[in-house]
Motif scaffolding. Sequence first.
Motif, PDB file in Angstrom:
ATOM      1  N   LEU A 180     -15.267  -8.243 -84.982  1.00 15.31           N
ATOM      2  CA  LEU A 180     -15.277  -7.740 -86.360  1.00 15.31           C
ATOM      3  C   LEU A 180     -14.799  -6.292 -86.414  1.00 15.31           C
ATOM      4  O   LEU A 180     -14.118  -5.893 -87.364  1.00 15.31           O
ATOM      5  N   MET A 181     -15.142  -5.510 -85.390  1.00 17.15           N
ATOM      6  CA  MET A 181     -14.632  -4.135 -85.325  1.00 17.15           C
ATOM      7  C   MET A 181     -13.108  -4.129 -85.195  1.00 17.15           C
ATOM      8  O   MET A 181     -12.419  -3.339 -85.832  1.00 17.15           O
ATOM      9  N   ASP A 182     -12.595  -5.045 -84.363  1.00 14.53           N
ATOM     10  CA  ASP A 182     -11.140  -5.168 -84.223  1.00 14.53           C
ATOM     11  C   ASP A 182     -10.499  -5.516 -85.563  1.00 14.53           C
ATOM     12  O   ASP A 182      -9.457  -4.964 -85.937  1.00 14.53           O
ATOM     13  N   GLY A 207     -30.210 -13.701 -73.186  1.00 20.58           N
ATOM     14  CA  GLY A 207     -29.077 -12.957 -72.656  1.00 20.58           C
ATOM     15  C   GLY A 207     -27.751 -13.504 -73.141  1.00 20.58           C
ATOM     16  O   GLY A 207     -26.832 -12.745 -73.480  1.00 20.58           O
ATOM     17  N   ILE A 208     -27.644 -14.848 -73.198  1.00 19.27           N
ATOM     18  CA  ILE A 208     -26.406 -15.473 -73.682  1.00 19.27           C
ATOM     19  C   ILE A 208     -26.154 -15.106 -75.138  1.00 19.27           C
ATOM     20  O   ILE A 208     -25.046 -14.729 -75.521  1.00 19.27           O
ATOM     21  N   TYR A 209     -27.207 -15.192 -75.975  1.00 18.63           N
ATOM     22  CA  TYR A 209     -27.036 -14.866 -77.379  1.00 18.63           C
ATOM     23  C   TYR A 209     -26.680 -13.399 -77.577  1.00 18.63           C
ATOM     24  O   TYR A 209     -25.891 -13.052 -78.451  1.00 18.63           O
ATOM     25  N   ALA A 235     -16.721 -17.091 -77.616  1.00 17.35           N
ATOM     26  CA  ALA A 235     -18.166 -17.073 -77.845  1.00 17.35           C
ATOM     27  C   ALA A 235     -18.746 -18.486 -77.874  1.00 17.35           C
ATOM     28  O   ALA A 235     -19.849 -18.721 -77.390  1.00 17.35           O
ATOM     29  N   ALA A 236     -17.982 -19.418 -78.449  1.00 15.23           N
ATOM     30  CA  ALA A 236     -18.446 -20.813 -78.482  1.00 15.23           C
ATOM     31  C   ALA A 236     -18.612 -21.361 -77.071  1.00 15.23           C
ATOM     32  O   ALA A 236     -19.559 -22.103 -76.779  1.00 15.23           O
ATOM     33  N   MET A 237     -17.694 -20.991 -76.178  1.00  6.85           N
ATOM     34  CA  MET A 237     -17.795 -21.430 -74.785  1.00  6.85           C
ATOM     35  C   MET A 237     -18.964 -20.737 -74.083  1.00  6.85           C
ATOM     36  O   MET A 237     -19.657 -21.335 -73.250  1.00  6.85           O
ATOM     37  N   GLU A 238     -19.205 -19.489 -74.436  1.00  9.13           N
ATOM     38  CA  GLU A 238     -20.339 -18.754 -73.865  1.00  9.13           C
ATOM     39  C   GLU A 238     -21.650 -19.397 -74.279  1.00  9.13           C
ATOM     40  O   GLU A 238     -22.564 -19.564 -73.462  1.00  9.13           O
ATOM     41  N   LEU A 239     -21.748 -19.785 -75.544  1.00 10.12           N
ATOM     42  CA  LEU A 239     -22.963 -20.443 -76.031  1.00 10.12           C
ATOM     43  C   LEU A 239     -23.225 -21.751 -75.302  1.00 10.12           C
ATOM     44  O   LEU A 239     -24.374 -22.125 -75.067  1.00 10.12           O
ATOM     45  N   ALA A 240     -22.154 -22.462 -74.968  1.00 13.03           N
ATOM     46  CA  ALA A 240     -22.291 -23.740 -74.268  1.00 13.03           C
ATOM     47  C   ALA A 240     -22.415 -23.554 -72.755  1.00 13.03           C
ATOM     48  O   ALA A 240     -22.440 -24.527 -72.012  1.00 13.03           O
ATOM     49  N   LYS A 241     -22.460 -22.308 -72.298  1.00 16.69           N
ATOM     50  CA  LYS A 241     -22.613 -21.973 -70.882  1.00 16.69           C
ATOM     51  C   LYS A 241     -21.454 -22.461 -70.022  1.00 16.69           C
ATOM     52  O   LYS A 241     -21.633 -22.835 -68.863  1.00 16.69           O
ATOM     53  N   VAL A 292     -23.024 -13.050 -76.926  1.00 14.94           N
ATOM     54  CA  VAL A 292     -22.242 -13.616 -78.025  1.00 14.94           C
ATOM     55  C   VAL A 292     -22.232 -12.669 -79.223  1.00 14.94           C
ATOM     56  O   VAL A 292     -21.180 -12.433 -79.842  1.00 14.94           O
ATOM     57  N   VAL A 293     -23.399 -12.126 -79.553  1.00 16.05           N
ATOM     58  CA  VAL A 293     -23.482 -11.186 -80.675  1.00 16.05           C
ATOM     59  C   VAL A 293     -22.607  -9.966 -80.407  1.00 16.05           C
ATOM     60  O   VAL A 293     -21.883  -9.492 -81.290  1.00 16.05           O
TER      61      VAL A 293
END
Length: 310
Positions: free
Chosen positions: A129-131, A116-118, A176-182, A121-122
């Motif tokens: 990238l759309m922005d 779910g976290i990944y 996203a980096a913070m999301e990956l690190a929870k 992030v994706v």
Amino acid sequence: MSLRQLLLRLSGSWRGRSSRSPAHWNQVVSEAEKIVGYPASFMSLRCLLSDELSNIAMQVRKLVGTQHPLLTTARALVHDSRHNLQLRGLVVLLISKAAGPSAGNASCQNYDMVSGIYSCVVELLASALMDLVHGVYQENSAATEGNSITDGTGMSAWKKRTFLSHCALLAKSCQAAMELAKHDAAVQDMAFQYGEHMAMSHKINSDLQPFIKDKTGDFKTFNLNSAPVILHQEFLGRDLWIKQIGEAQEKGRLNYSKLRETIKAGKGVTSAIDLCRYHGNKALEALESFPPSEARSALENIVFAVTRFS
């Protein structure tokens, strides 16, 4: 409060450059690279991401020698025309190190949670990238229109377009980096704020280069939709701006040197410097949420370097 009122109040609000701040940009970057252990290149992010990144690079390489617009976007992701390196990867590595591991990350995570976290992030990076594509398209459209000299772009529209083309990718990558690190939502938001405001400050600094003393000779032309020019136009008023454009015409061509001196004599340049420092201050405020560390100091030094004009 209007933009003009805000800018007039900014001149005395800048925190100032830290005494430990390196004198030159290259030194700032070099010291930051030592902290994270990697050079600030696009490909170094393979240490954080999967080999899919290198596969994308291989596909882009096939376009070399063509006129495909994707090459321009890809080049911008790797190479910064002013500083000869790409800053985004370095900042993401630094802010990850500054935040450190989260308490939740130390516990065991089941497969569904990690998946779910990944997925989040994706989705986040896909939107970034759309922005980016949307923002670059808007900038290119404005540059190719015949009436771009007097298209009347206001500062509000400029900031929205600049966020898309220059700020969104870094801001959302930090988040996203913070999301990956929870890390929790508050830490994610502060990482986003740092990325957004630092990138905005960096873009304004870049726009200011043709108007900075001792550097004007390096620029024969400049972007008429850049921050100093738009601010000059807003302070001056549209009618007087169009008149100045006309007065700078010589034999049917715009004399950029003459127009540059006219703009420098107004309030646009000093206001852009104030705005650059305002966003620098906002980036520094976001860093206050992170514990003191070498990585945080390096992120602060990047802001100090970007907002240094003497």
